[in-house]
Design an enzyme around this catalytic site. Structure first.
Site, short mmCIF file in Angstrom:
data_model
loop_
_atom_site.label_atom_id
_atom_site.label_comp_id
_atom_site.label_asym_id
_atom_site.label_seq_id
_atom_site.Cartn_x
_atom_site.Cartn_y
_atom_site.Cartn_z
N CYS A 71 23.59 131.18 -45.31
CA CYS A 71 23.03 130.14 -44.44
C CYS A 71 21.61 129.85 -44.90
O CYS A 71 21.22 130.20 -46.01
CB CYS A 71 23.06 130.58 -42.98
SG CYS A 71 21.95 131.96 -42.58
N ALA A 72 20.80 129.22 -44.05
CA ALA A 72 19.46 128.83 -44.47
C ALA A 72 18.53 130.04 -44.58
O ALA A 72 17.80 130.18 -45.57
CB ALA A 72 18.88 127.81 -43.49
#
Length: 376
Positions: free
Chosen positions: A72-73
């Site tokens: 994810c980020a």
């Protein structure tokens, strides 16, 4: 509780071309803009909000027994997604520590060569950003070229090699990432070199990087020969190391050429770009090994994880070097410019010393893919 994998381990796998399956749970727009790539990487995207209530969206796409690395980020959503998958019976799930933010900052050192009179040359590959930086080592001294802002990586590497960083060099004023060269020089007591034509607005002292003014590393073993080569910026300066290696900065890449517009001067600088590529470089030995400051795709990584090619080969296969007509070249460059890098003007201001953002803000400024090349 899900297992985690460090960016260093993922980088090792990608450089070694090991089969790797990645589930990216960021929003689709972010995924389409910038993702983890590799010769042996298979990657799919399923936004985290589609997995919050279960893993039905993954049915038929992932085998429950295969290894999966969830990304994810920043590492939070991936951890929760991985735990949801484990609860649903997936048996070999990892989340990437720190997510794409950490991936963007990882530097993987690769040895390029032993140099002719002793010493070594190393390339630092920033897999998540496409940035390439270098360290030339000789006689307990080192020079670092186009350093990224993660200066601790270079300092630890120099310590491991038993050398002192005496010089840091930027081939030009960078606009796509924050330079670590000046900070690295301050940390190590070295000298920071920058092309004076790119330094008109800087707020700090530097040593001019100019043609015919060699930079010696070690006991005169390695000489770094600056070669004025404008086009990406008005001050862009290439380096020739050991009469074998041509560090082209952002002027010439393996599959493309540098863009001339990041200071708003595309029409003015495209002529300089052509002069460098079609005249200055052509006067050099075509046996020189080109070592650029960026790469665009994983296809440019060699089997050892390095990015390099002979100059003669690039003149035969790089599309940006095949346009003999001047107006056609100008049109090709100005009509094929990709979107400008995220925060490029703020990054330029930072590299001039005009602003000094906090570390977290610097990370955010650099988020996104490398966009230093013309889509030739």
């Amino acid at each position: 509780m899900s297992q985690s994998i460090a960016t260093k381990e993922l980088a090792r796998r990608i450089v070694n071309q090991e089969e790797t399956f990645i589930l990216d749970v960021r929003n689709t727009d972010d995924f389409d803009d910038w993702k983890i790539e590799g010769e042996s990487v298979e990657i799919i995207n399923e936004p985290y909000f589609n997995l919050m209530d279960g893993v039905d969206a993954l049915a038929g796409r992932i085998n429950k027994n295969q290894e999966v690395i969830v990304v994810c980020a920043r590492g939070n959503s991936s951890k929760m997604a991985a735990e949801t998958m484990e609860e649903a019976g997936f048996t070999n799930v990892y989340d990437l520590e720190g997510g794409m933010q950490s991936w963007s900052q990882h530097l993987e050192p690769v040895k390029i060569a032993d140099l002719s009179e002793g010493g070594s040359l190393y390339q630092f590959v920033r897999l998540g950003k496409g940035c390439l930086s270098y360290m030339a080592v000789s006689e307990q001294e080192a020079a670092v070229i186009d350093a990224n802002r993660m200066t601790d990586v270079y300092e630890r590497f120099a310590q491991k090699k038993g050398v002192t960083i005496k010089h840091t060099i930027d081939t030009h004023l960078h606009a796509d990432h924050i330079s670590g060269s000046r900070q690295l020089a301050e940390n190590t007591g070295g000298s920071y070199h920058l092309p004076p034509k790119d330094a008109g607005e800087v707020t700090f002292d530097y040593k001019p990087l100019e043609e015919d003014h060699d930079i010696t590393v070690g006991n005169t073993t390695i000489k770094v020969h600056p070669l004025y080569s404008p086009g990406h910026t008005i001050g862009s300066t290439s380096l020739i190391i050991d009469q074998q290696y041509l560090l082209t900065g952002d002027i010439l890449f393996l599959k493309s050429i540098g863009r001339p517009d990041l200071a708003g001067k595309a029409d003015d600088w495209v002529g300089d770009l052509r002069e460098t590529l079609y005249s200055r470089y052509k006067k050099l030995s075509d046996e020189l090994i080109v070592l650029p400051a960026h790469y665009s795709s994983v296809e440019e990584l060699g089997e050892d994880g390095s990015v390099q090619a002979k100059l003669v080969d690039l003149y035969q296969r790089n599309a940006g070097l095949q346009v003999e007509d001047e107006q056609s070249f100008r049109d090709m460059v100005t009509e094929n410019l990709p979107p400008q890098p995220n925060e490029h003007e703020t990054i330029r201001q930072t590299n001039m010393g005009k602003i000094n953002p906090e570390v977290e803000e610097q990370r955010e400024m650099e988020t996104g893919p490398n966009r230093c090349a013309v889509n030739a």
